[in-house]
Motif scaffolding. Structure first.
Motif, PDB file in Angstrom:
ATOM      1  N   VAL A 111     -13.719  -0.099   1.065  1.00 56.78           N
ATOM      2  CA  VAL A 111     -13.191  -0.673   2.297  1.00 56.78           C
ATOM      3  C   VAL A 111     -12.702   0.482   3.168  1.00 56.78           C
ATOM      4  N   SER A 162      -7.004  -1.428   3.407  1.00 54.99           N
ATOM      5  CA  SER A 162      -7.087  -0.786   2.097  1.00 54.99           C
ATOM      6  C   SER A 162      -5.702  -0.494   1.533  1.00 54.99           C
ATOM      7  N   CYS A 169      -3.823  -4.298   0.940  1.00 53.75           N
ATOM      8  CA  CYS A 169      -4.510  -5.461   0.380  1.00 53.75           C
ATOM      9  C   CYS A 169      -3.774  -6.083  -0.795  1.00 53.75           C
ATOM     10  N   ALA A 188      -4.175  -0.235  -4.911  1.00 54.83           N
ATOM     11  CA  ALA A 188      -5.150   0.689  -5.505  1.00 54.83           C
ATOM     12  C   ALA A 188      -5.934   0.002  -6.615  1.00 54.83           C
ATOM     13  N   LYS A 189      -5.275  -0.851  -7.376  1.00 57.76           N
ATOM     14  CA  LYS A 189      -5.991  -1.573  -8.443  1.00 57.76           C
ATOM     15  C   LYS A 189      -6.962  -2.586  -7.861  1.00 57.76           C
ATOM     16  N   LEU A 190      -6.551  -3.232  -6.793  1.00 60.73           N
ATOM     17  CA  LEU A 190      -7.446  -4.196  -6.157  1.00 60.73           C
ATOM     18  C   LEU A 190      -8.683  -3.479  -5.599  1.00 60.73           C
ATOM     19  N   ASN A 191      -8.455  -2.349  -4.943  1.00 63.76           N
ATOM     20  CA  ASN A 191      -9.599  -1.581  -4.454  1.00 63.76           C
ATOM     21  C   ASN A 191     -10.482  -1.084  -5.607  1.00 63.76           C
ATOM     22  N   ALA A 192      -9.868  -0.851  -6.758  1.00 62.21           N
ATOM     23  CA  ALA A 192     -10.649  -0.361  -7.903  1.00 62.21           C
ATOM     24  C   ALA A 192     -11.667  -1.394  -8.368  1.00 62.21           C
ATOM     25  N   ILE A 193     -11.392  -2.667  -8.153  1.00 61.08           N
ATOM     26  CA  ILE A 193     -12.389  -3.687  -8.515  1.00 61.08           C
ATOM     27  C   ILE A 193     -13.681  -3.428  -7.745  1.00 61.08           C
ATOM     28  N   ARG A 194     -13.527  -3.162  -6.460  1.00 61.95           N
ATOM     29  CA  ARG A 194     -14.706  -2.875  -5.633  1.00 61.95           C
ATOM     30  C   ARG A 194     -15.337  -1.531  -5.983  1.00 61.95           C
TER      31      ARG A 194
END
Lengths: 147, 147, 147, 147, 147, 147, 147, 147
Positions: free
Chosen positions: G33, G39, G42, G61-67
């Motif tokens: 993102v 980012s 989120c 950061a963990k949510l972005n790590a899914i992507r």
């Protein structure tokens, strides 16, 4: 302790030079069977003669593979030496095999073979010409000490 | 559908013969860049010239490795052809790389190279001499139909 | 040091012959439980009786699998022996299991079973008939010494 | 969509029964070459005759392995059927191979073979006797619908 | 016994503080070469000078990678320390490398870098500021004893 | 030598019973931190207090995961015990984690929990009720000796 | 078809330049993102506010790590761009993560960062300065066509 | 396209809420069989009755495992929901299984279970309370769009 597999050319004394120069380093060396005749004939000597040269060689090559693949699997570093004689496709095969397993690869050869070995060199973490350099690398990797 | 990577010798038309004869089979072929000049110079052409031949070749070999390793990783079967000219260490390297990944390996070469290729042949599920045989194998693997 | 798992037939003394002949080699042998009655009844003896023979056997087979899978996972070489009696499907299962893990496979059987074992033999790096040959292979793999 | 590999016995019509009964389910079936003669002779038919039966069979078994291993690797579920005739060690080998790769294993056999197959059954997620039951399992796994 | 790799910043004495405070714990520490000059020049010192700074650095970085990757592969726990100076991209690279291999990651840095390190911290099982805390974690992981 | 991880319930003395009864067997046992208070508070005790209970627990659970995941990764056998109190979701999590890594799983629980644990039991190679049975299994796996 | 993940710097239009220039090539691009505010926030926007900046960032950061991790896992090639601003430790983390998974790595940065990025560059198969060069590489890898 | 497995509690309509709210997103959902009776009795319904409840359940749990493990293996994201009733050890088992395979884990539960689920939450990339939040996460992961 580092496990180092010394693959490739078996007609000069490069393994002895490395082993001797590495005395005192915490390294265990492994190597293929370097007795050319034994290596060629091991399959039929133990499992029976073949009339067809292909199967004579096939039996031997598979038997040697028990030793070779086990040694590469256990190695932290695989050194592959290319010399001046023969096709040495087994050396390049070992290099590819080691690369695919993520082993640290050191390639040793003279300048004559530079272009022909470019794909093998490109997979290596070090490319050298002399056994002395292999030992210098091992010493540096273990102790941080430069020559 | 089978993904087949055709590795090795780039100076004869063996890939064309296989591709043409396999028309109608559910096979997708991949291959290295077979334009010798482009393959040698791709690194410097895109990323800038090098004065040292080693780095010229290193840049190109790494760039080609993006294509090669991706293709081997995606392949169900890797065919490696050894011809009469050059050292062809990259072909043997590909064979070792494919073997370590557990790919089904088919090796193609003439009888002259039988002894020198015994370790490579020993890792293969089929050893053939002619492009026609590769297609016969692919047809049999897909449909069970013999020639 | 080599870890060797001796799988298969438990009604002749082939494991003892190998172990005795390998005295002095740097090899550690593992084997399944070779007491037939204990192997059959271990599940119910420890975890309670079953009225249905299927579950009686299931409990035992799973318990034996703790030993077997651990031993195969730790092995560098898996030797699988097929004898003259019984179906021996567990031996062939072990061979397939070992092959899928990339273990070096040595298959031992008499000439009578050659055709029926062709798929198992095709996955092996060595096919032999006698315990003596297994030891000769181990000695060669370790030391390069031929008989 | 489920990929299902139907391994084992090739002398009855169990694969046809399953395929027909599974019409309408989102399943793709794969199988070994079930033409016994073609399967036995494929190696020499394509790669040249052998005088020694061992190598005749070895060439064929390796060629079939290209198909078999590819199919098992691509399968979500491996069904292994044991019938009344022959040793069927290749079926048990496939079961072990599939188990080591973590594939879901369904074993099909009659009550006569229960004890001899206990290690294979112990590695399975389902043990059945009839093709009908395999299809009932596939339907349940896909849709949750019971018979 | 725990194998712990201490990655990152080489300009303060944090490794010595940890090693000293961990005396008596069953831990083996590994680290990169922390002599900055040796680390920068190791490649050319052993394998020959380069006129281009890029290749000077490339040779050294690959040689250091033999040590680094081997140490991370052997580690149970990877500690990565970010200090106040320099870009330290190699530290973040090591953290990503260790995370992808599933290693337990401990990140150490001051509060100033909290936001910039959020992705690295999010991959860690512990985030600390002081060497003392690393040793407290090691002691707790080994013995369950809190400070 | 077998590495055995004893996961699950920490409020009865089952680990002590197993360890004592296994004296003389070639087994190394590992376990989570069984001091409930230390296990709950380890994160904040070492890395600083949290006002939010979620993060208090998160810090502690991640710290304990360094010990737990390392122990499961090193284990040949994972024993998971479910007791009468609490949700014990961490025990079931460990069982799933061990199963996915292909570890040999032994589950211990009383008959009350049979239905609720059916998925966990289905992934196990042995299901028992008493610590005595775990030791009998370990003795049998090591020596083939039944009680 | 090649899957290419474009990691790193999100403050210039380099991704747009690559995507536009690659029109017509059989490539699918993925990216993190690139809306900086989204980012950063989120995690709390979806899962609830945090008073502590560390946990605010940790959730995001963990949510972005899914992507991110999903995209790297699916990529054939990972391009990592380092720009002039910020620490960009997440870019170096992605490079290490991709390298450990054996992805083909292309690194893009200006000459200023050459020395600081030497370890990252040493893990790459190509090092470039301009988006144009990335597209030239992709075109060559796909079609063998040089600029 | 994202593959999402919805594991856990089967007594409320949370899966329907997620699926409906995710209409228009490029997501494929998978789930266990949520018909409680079918899920409990599937094994005996297809493979024959058992007198012992343990084996009744064992047959069913293994059959469900064919569906469950296949779905987790194919998933990019595993969502695990813990509700208010029952032990739900299978949900925690799935979470552990998914974590060991490196899947992105999202855990959903109410505040009552926060402490009991701390180890499961610590392995997750997101912890939420409502189905709505799962869909918001999926939308953000796919498109970068915040609610």
């Amino acid at each position: 302790m580092l496990n180092v597999y010394l693959s490739g050319e078996i007609h000069t004394d490069w393994r002895d030079l490395i082993t001797a120069a590495a005395a005192g380093l915490d390294v265990t060396f492994a190597a293929p069977v370097t007795d050319h005749a034994a290596s060629d004939d091991c399959g039929v000597a133990i499992m029976g003669a073949e009339t067809d040269k292909f199967w004579h060689d096939n039996k031997g090559a598979k038997l040697n593979a028990i030793r070779t693949r086990n040694a590469i699997a256990n190695a932290d570093i695989v050194v592959v030496r290319f010399g001046d004689k023969y096709k040495q496709w087994n050396a390049a095969f070992d290099a590819g095999y080691a690369a695919a397993l993520g082993k640290s690869l050191i390639v040793m050869h003279g300048p004559d073979h530079q272009h022909a070995l470019k794909e093998v060199d490109a997979a290596a973490l070090a490319v050298v010409q002399e056994p002395r350099q292999v030992v210098e690398i091992l010493r540096y990797v273990i102790s941080g000490q430069l020559p």
